[in-house]
Design a protein around this motif. Structure first.
Motif, mmCIF file in Angstrom:
data_model
loop_
_atom_site.group_PDB
_atom_site.id
_atom_site.type_symbol
_atom_site.label_atom_id
_atom_site.label_comp_id
_atom_site.label_asym_id
_atom_site.label_seq_id
_atom_site.Cartn_x
_atom_site.Cartn_y
_atom_site.Cartn_z
ATOM 1 N N GLU A 1 42.022 16.869 65.173
ATOM 2 C CA GLU A 1 41.607 15.580 64.516
ATOM 3 C C GLU A 1 42.445 14.749 64.937
ATOM 4 O O GLU A 1 43.166 13.282 64.813
ATOM 5 C CB GLU A 1 40.998 15.200 63.887
ATOM 6 C CG GLU A 1 39.334 16.427 63.319
ATOM 7 C CD GLU A 1 38.832 15.693 64.784
ATOM 8 O OE1 GLU A 1 38.810 14.772 64.673
ATOM 9 O OE2 GLU A 1 38.269 16.595 65.597
ATOM 10 N N SER B 1 43.005 15.551 71.361
ATOM 11 C CA SER B 1 43.671 15.246 69.731
ATOM 12 C C SER B 1 44.645 14.112 69.680
ATOM 13 O O SER B 1 43.879 13.583 68.475
ATOM 14 C CB SER B 1 44.544 17.103 69.333
ATOM 15 O OG SER B 1 46.078 16.842 69.354
ATOM 16 N N LYS C 1 41.968 11.116 70.266
ATOM 17 C CA LYS C 1 41.514 10.619 69.003
ATOM 18 C C LYS C 1 42.132 10.446 68.101
ATOM 19 O O LYS C 1 41.806 8.582 67.478
ATOM 20 C CB LYS C 1 40.528 12.477 68.416
ATOM 21 C CG LYS C 1 40.070 12.907 69.532
ATOM 22 C CD LYS C 1 39.487 14.381 68.680
ATOM 23 C CE LYS C 1 38.450 14.746 69.266
ATOM 24 N NZ LYS C 1 38.270 16.064 68.463
ATOM 25 N N PRO D 1 36.812 9.113 73.502
ATOM 26 C CA PRO D 1 36.801 8.160 72.832
ATOM 27 C C PRO D 1 36.226 7.334 73.637
ATOM 28 O O PRO D 1 37.474 7.441 74.312
ATOM 29 C CB PRO D 1 37.487 8.416 71.038
ATOM 30 C CG PRO D 1 38.581 9.178 71.927
ATOM 31 C CD PRO D 1 38.692 9.759 72.836
#
Length: 413
Positions: free
Chosen positions: A276, A314, A317, A376
């Motif tokens: 994350e 990652s 994000k 995203p």
């Protein structure tokens, strides 16, 4: 707190062995990847890298003893440092040598020397013979030490080692020593020469490298749905950082201000980034805070994005989490052109960020034709061609094995 500016730049890379050529190739979206010629790569899963041009020789810049006594990574560092110091135009003889220091980064140090010497040792039939320069040539701190020795710089001198975040870590430390009044000028950056059999074989074992041997120039494709690993690169990047009032008083050309920096750790895994992007998020937030900027004031972000399946996602994000309200942020991943220079990556990409600020150009991400659908929404990744736009502030990310995150921010002076 003292302000810190950039007054000199130097680079050695597959896309150019001077800043002007390098920057032109970056803006034009050129790839430095090609089949490896330094050794026979046929037995390796990956047979290509972003190797320096075949017509490049360190003998063009260094004397015989400098070449004989130093590993290739140190030679690259010395050449890039020479460019940056000449570009800056400061005269150490006109100031105290204790006011000028060197903080340099490298991930692997003298890997080529290490491999050669161990190979000779294992093949020795009689008493093994080691080169008397074996140990000095392999030391990770030697590039910074040799820059200091060559130019008589007697201030702060040490080396940062944080894998692929090493150069940005060095830049941050150099920034702070000037801020604290411990130096007036700092030579900083990073160098690595990892196009060796051990490095290629080792990263192949980690399944970190692209194996697109049939099309090396299209192999590095950050954020693309077909990305399959990074392309190894080599070289060095060097910045001359200087206290603003000192630079102004001597009439130095100022490229940009190094406004802020930060480091964090993922504390997650030895090679993988946090899924994350927790450490990356905090690193970017702290760097912006240090620079006195809000997220919506950054115009360009040079992503670490190496073209690995896990790492790119990652980071995307993390970027979205920090900059989701900045609709004008342009993102690009220039490793698609330079390859991944390991401990030198941050310095080379800092130069790209600086030139983006000075020239109002965002370089492209090449080879990325189909964005990963898991990215995203709203992330403005510049692909295909460079983007002309005003760049008042640019941020550059670097992340390293071990969970190291290092972020630097440059802005117009």
């Amino acid at each position: 707190m003292k302000r810190v500016v950039v007054t000199g730049l130097g680079v050695v890379s597959a896309l150019g062995t001077d800043v002007s050529t390098f920057w032109q190739n970056i803006v034009n979206g050129q790839s430095g990847a090609k089949t490896i010629t330094r050794f026979n790569p046929e037995k390796f899963k990956t047979q290509f890298a972003a190797q320096l041009p075949d017509d490049f020789s360190t003998a063009q810049f260094l004397d015989r003893n400098e070449i004989k006594r130093n590993d290739l990574y140190t030679q690259y560092a010395l050449i890039a440092a020479q460019q940056a110091i000449t570009d800056s135009g400061f005269d150490v003889s006109a100031m105290s040598p204790y006011d000028v220091g060197v903080i340099f980064g490298s991930a692997q140090g003298g890997m080529e020397t290490f491999e050669e010497q161990i190979s000779e040792y294992t093949q020795a039939q009689n008493e093994p013979h080691f080169n008397p320069f074996f140990i000095p040539k392999t030391l990770v701190n030697m590039a910074g030490g040799l820059i200091s020795i060559k130019y008589g710089l007697m201030g702060i001198n040490y080396t940062t080692v944080s894998a692929c975040a090493s150069a940005n870590s060095a830049i941050m430390d150099a920034l702070n020593y000037i801020r604290w009044g411990k130096a007036k000028i700092m030579i900083t950056g990073g160098a690595d020469a990892p196009i060796t059999e051990g490095s290629i074989g080792g990263y192949n074992a980690l399944k970190a490298l692209s194996t697109r041997n049939n099309d090396p120039q299209a192999a590095s494709r950050p954020f693309d749905t077909e990305r399959d690993g990074f392309v190894m690169g080599e070289g060095a990047g060097v910045l001359v950082l200087e206290e603003y009032e000192h630079a102004k008083a001597r009439g130095a050309h100022i490229y940009a201000e190094l406004a802020g920096a930060a480091m964090t750790s993922d504390a997650y895994h030895i090679t993988a980034t946090h899924p994350e992007g927790k450490g990356a998020i905090k690193g970017m937030e702290l760097a912006l805070q240090d620079a006195g900027l809000n997220a919506d004031e950054v115009d360009y972000l040079n992503a670490h994005a190496t073209s690995t399946p896990v790492g790119d996602l990652s980071e995307a994000k993390a970027i979205h989490a920090v900059f989701q309200n900045n609709a004008g942020l342009a993102v690009s991943a220039t490793k698609s052109m330079t390859g991944h220079l390991l401990g030198a990556a941050g310095a080379v990409e800092a130069i790209i960020a600086i030139r983006s600020v000075t020239d109002n150009v965002v370089p492209p991400t090449i080879n990325t034709t189909q964005l990963d659908e898991r990215l995203p929404s709203g992330l403005q990744i510049v692909t295909g061609q460079a983007l002309q736009k005003t760049v008042n502030a640019a941020l550059s990310n670097t992340f390293g094995f071990g969970g190291h995150n290092s972020v630097v921010v440059f802005k117009k002076i």
